[in-house]
Design a protein around this motif. Structure first.
Motif, short mmCIF file in Angstrom:
data_model
loop_
_atom_site.label_atom_id
_atom_site.label_comp_id
_atom_site.label_asym_id
_atom_site.label_seq_id
_atom_site.Cartn_x
_atom_site.Cartn_y
_atom_site.Cartn_z
N MET A 1 -19.20 -48.17 40.74
CA MET A 1 -19.54 -48.45 42.18
C MET A 1 -20.16 -46.78 42.25
O MET A 1 -19.64 -45.76 42.06
CB MET A 1 -18.46 -48.19 43.35
N SER A 2 -21.39 -46.53 42.76
CA SER A 2 -22.07 -45.21 43.05
C SER A 2 -21.17 -44.38 44.30
O SER A 2 -20.53 -45.09 45.04
CB SER A 2 -23.44 -45.51 43.45
N GLU A 3 -21.37 -43.12 44.10
CA GLU A 3 -20.88 -42.19 45.09
C GLU A 3 -21.38 -42.59 46.72
O GLU A 3 -20.45 -42.59 47.57
CB GLU A 3 -21.35 -40.93 44.76
N GLN A 4 -22.73 -43.08 46.79
CA GLN A 4 -23.16 -43.47 48.15
C GLN A 4 -22.46 -44.71 48.60
O GLN A 4 -21.98 -44.91 49.60
CB GLN A 4 -24.49 -43.60 48.10
N ASP A 5 -22.14 -45.63 47.70
CA ASP A 5 -21.50 -47.01 48.01
C ASP A 5 -20.21 -46.75 48.06
O ASP A 5 -19.56 -47.41 49.15
CB ASP A 5 -21.45 -47.80 46.67
N PHE A 6 -19.54 -45.87 47.57
CA PHE A 6 -17.98 -45.40 47.80
C PHE A 6 -18.07 -44.88 49.30
O PHE A 6 -17.30 -45.09 50.09
CB PHE A 6 -17.50 -44.63 46.60
N LEU A 7 -18.78 -43.89 49.75
CA LEU A 7 -18.88 -43.41 51.19
C LEU A 7 -19.08 -44.33 51.94
O LEU A 7 -18.43 -44.40 53.14
CB LEU A 7 -19.89 -42.09 50.89
N ALA A 8 -20.11 -45.22 51.59
CA ALA A 8 -20.35 -46.25 52.63
C ALA A 8 -19.11 -47.16 52.91
O ALA A 8 -18.73 -47.51 54.12
CB ALA A 8 -21.44 -47.22 52.30
N GLU A 9 -18.29 -47.51 52.01
CA GLU A 9 -16.99 -48.12 51.98
C GLU A 9 -15.80 -47.49 52.75
O GLU A 9 -15.31 -48.09 53.74
CB GLU A 9 -16.53 -48.45 50.70
N ARG A 10 -15.90 -46.15 52.58
CA ARG A 10 -15.22 -45.43 53.48
C ARG A 10 -15.40 -45.58 55.02
O ARG A 10 -14.69 -45.46 55.89
CB ARG A 10 -14.79 -44.08 52.88
N PHE A 11 -16.75 -45.35 55.03
CA PHE A 11 -17.09 -45.23 56.41
C PHE A 11 -16.82 -46.69 57.23
O PHE A 11 -16.37 -46.65 58.50
CB PHE A 11 -18.55 -44.96 56.63
N GLU A 12 -17.05 -47.61 56.54
CA GLU A 12 -16.99 -48.83 57.08
C GLU A 12 -15.31 -49.12 57.46
O GLU A 12 -15.14 -49.98 58.74
CB GLU A 12 -17.27 -50.22 56.25
N ALA A 13 -14.38 -48.64 56.78
CA ALA A 13 -13.18 -48.55 57.26
C ALA A 13 -12.77 -48.04 58.53
O ALA A 13 -11.83 -48.39 59.28
CB ALA A 13 -12.36 -48.06 56.24
N HIS A 14 -13.79 -47.21 58.86
CA HIS A 14 -13.17 -46.40 60.26
C HIS A 14 -14.48 -46.91 61.44
O HIS A 14 -14.50 -46.37 62.39
CB HIS A 14 -13.48 -45.05 60.23
N ARG A 15 -15.25 -47.80 61.04
CA ARG A 15 -16.33 -48.23 62.08
C ARG A 15 -15.94 -48.85 63.20
O ARG A 15 -16.43 -48.30 64.47
CB ARG A 15 -17.45 -49.31 61.37
N THR A 16 -14.74 -49.65 63.39
CA THR A 16 -14.12 -50.16 64.51
C THR A 16 -13.65 -49.07 65.44
O THR A 16 -13.86 -49.25 66.65
CB THR A 16 -13.26 -51.24 64.11
N GLN B 1 -34.55 -49.73 57.09
CA GLN B 1 -33.95 -51.09 57.07
C GLN B 1 -33.55 -51.68 55.86
O GLN B 1 -33.00 -52.67 55.61
CB GLN B 1 -34.82 -52.03 57.87
N SER B 2 -33.82 -50.76 55.01
CA SER B 2 -33.65 -51.54 53.50
C SER B 2 -32.33 -50.82 53.07
O SER B 2 -31.93 -51.27 51.66
CB SER B 2 -34.83 -50.79 52.34
N LEU B 3 -31.59 -50.04 53.84
CA LEU B 3 -30.30 -49.50 53.32
C LEU B 3 -29.27 -50.87 53.18
O LEU B 3 -29.42 -51.96 53.74
CB LEU B 3 -29.60 -48.80 54.43
N ASP B 4 -28.50 -50.55 52.38
CA ASP B 4 -27.58 -51.68 51.99
C ASP B 4 -26.60 -52.07 53.18
O ASP B 4 -26.23 -51.41 53.95
CB ASP B 4 -26.60 -50.91 50.90
N ALA B 5 -26.32 -53.53 53.17
CA ALA B 5 -25.71 -53.73 54.54
C ALA B 5 -24.28 -53.23 54.55
O ALA B 5 -23.74 -53.09 55.94
CB ALA B 5 -25.24 -55.38 54.34
N ALA B 6 -23.79 -52.79 53.51
CA ALA B 6 -22.27 -52.03 53.60
C ALA B 6 -22.56 -50.57 54.29
O ALA B 6 -21.78 -50.22 54.83
CB ALA B 6 -21.79 -51.76 52.01
N THR B 7 -23.94 -50.04 54.24
CA THR B 7 -24.11 -48.82 54.80
C THR B 7 -24.29 -49.23 56.29
O THR B 7 -24.03 -48.41 57.22
CB THR B 7 -25.32 -48.38 54.19
#
Length: 283
Positions: free
Chosen positions: A1-16, A83-89
């Motif tokens: 997992m890239s650093e950006q993907d890892f950051l996106a995953e952490r962000f999604e955990a706090h989105r709600t 718009q091409s950003l990954d859905a996780a982002t």
């Protein structure tokens, strides 16, 4: 997992959580999503290796973004994220069920009162009283001392606790809305003032107008639209709709919150996507 993907995953955990904060600050799901998106944008460009509490850091960022939006209440000038950003982002699209639950958890009565607060009061109350953010952190966002931040929240709390609930009598609400529309059609400034709360808030996609005189002046200027509009129920709430000539398309809608037989909040909807989600019932 890239650093950006890892950051996106952490962000999604706090989105709600971040969306809940932004909605209570802004009173608009669309603007809340804009604020959360901006928080991601800032996170993706920041060095957060020394950040121990990412949830707190993101809450602070969202608070500052919302404070700026409340102070300006103008259309955002930033370009949307690629718009091409990954859905996780970028996150999932709007969830109608979640939107309904989020709106219900706040309630119209509270949003009516929050709209009458200053931006700093609203931020202090929402962050401290609703999300337990310490006054020291609130102070840093609003640019005040912790004591001043405490006073802001205290003033807001008193107004919230003493706020009246919206009127429950649907027939009386409709009468108030019909009186508003009749006065708007005639360009009757005094007639408009009679049905508007002194602290009425009118929200539109392009900004917010506060105060009976300013809202009445705007309504009188749009008498030509009032003449081709009619009273309806919008999602079960009294409102005003402007329809196409064939009566098949909704071109503009106004939803009203009536408190003590005066209009306290007007939400003006012109965006086609938002209009398409409204349930319109003709009398």
């Amino acid at each position: 997992m890239s650093e950006q993907d890892f950051l996106a995953e952490r962000f999604e955990a706090h989105r709600t959580h971040l969306r809940a904060v932004a909605y209570r600050m802004l009173g608009s799901l669309a603007e809340a999503d804009d604020a959360v998106q901006e928080a991601w944008f800032r996170l993706s460009r920041s060095d957060t290796r020394e950040v121990d509490n990412l949830a707190g850091w993101l809450t602070t960022v969202v608070g500052r973004v919302c404070l700026d939006m409340l102070r300006s209440r103008k259309s955002r000038a930033e370009e949307p994220l690629d718009q091409s950003l990954d859905a996780a982002t970028t996150g999932p699209g709007p969830d109608p069920e979640h939107d309904a639950l989020l709106a219900d958890s706040v309630g119209v009565a509270l949003l009516v009162v929050l709209d009458t607060l200053t931006p700093a009061e609203r931020l202090a109350f929402v962050l401290h009283d609703m999300f337990a953010v310490p006054y020291d952190e609130v102070a840093g966002i609003v640019g005040r001392t912790p004591t001043a931040a405490r006073q802001l929240a205290s003033r807001a709390r008193r107004r919230v606790q003493g706020a009246p609930a919206p009127d429950a009598d649907l027939a009386r609400q409709r009468e108030v809305v019909e009186a508003f529309l009749a006065a708007a059609r005639a360009g009757d400034f005094e007639g408009l003032l009679k049905v508007l709360d002194p602290d009425v808030v009118a929200r539109a996609e392009i900004g917010v107008t506060i105060g009976a005189a300013a809202v009445a002046a705007n309504a009188a200027r749009f008498a030509h639209l009032a003449r081709v509009s009619r009273t309806v129920l919008l999602d079960g709430v009294p409102g005003v709709a402007t329809l196409s000539d064939d009566g098949q398309r909704l071109l503009r809608a106004m939803r009203f919150t009536v408190v003590r037989e005066r209009i306290a909040v007007i939400e003006i909807v012109t965006d086609a996507a938002r209009l398409s989600r409204l349930e319109v019932t003709l009398p």
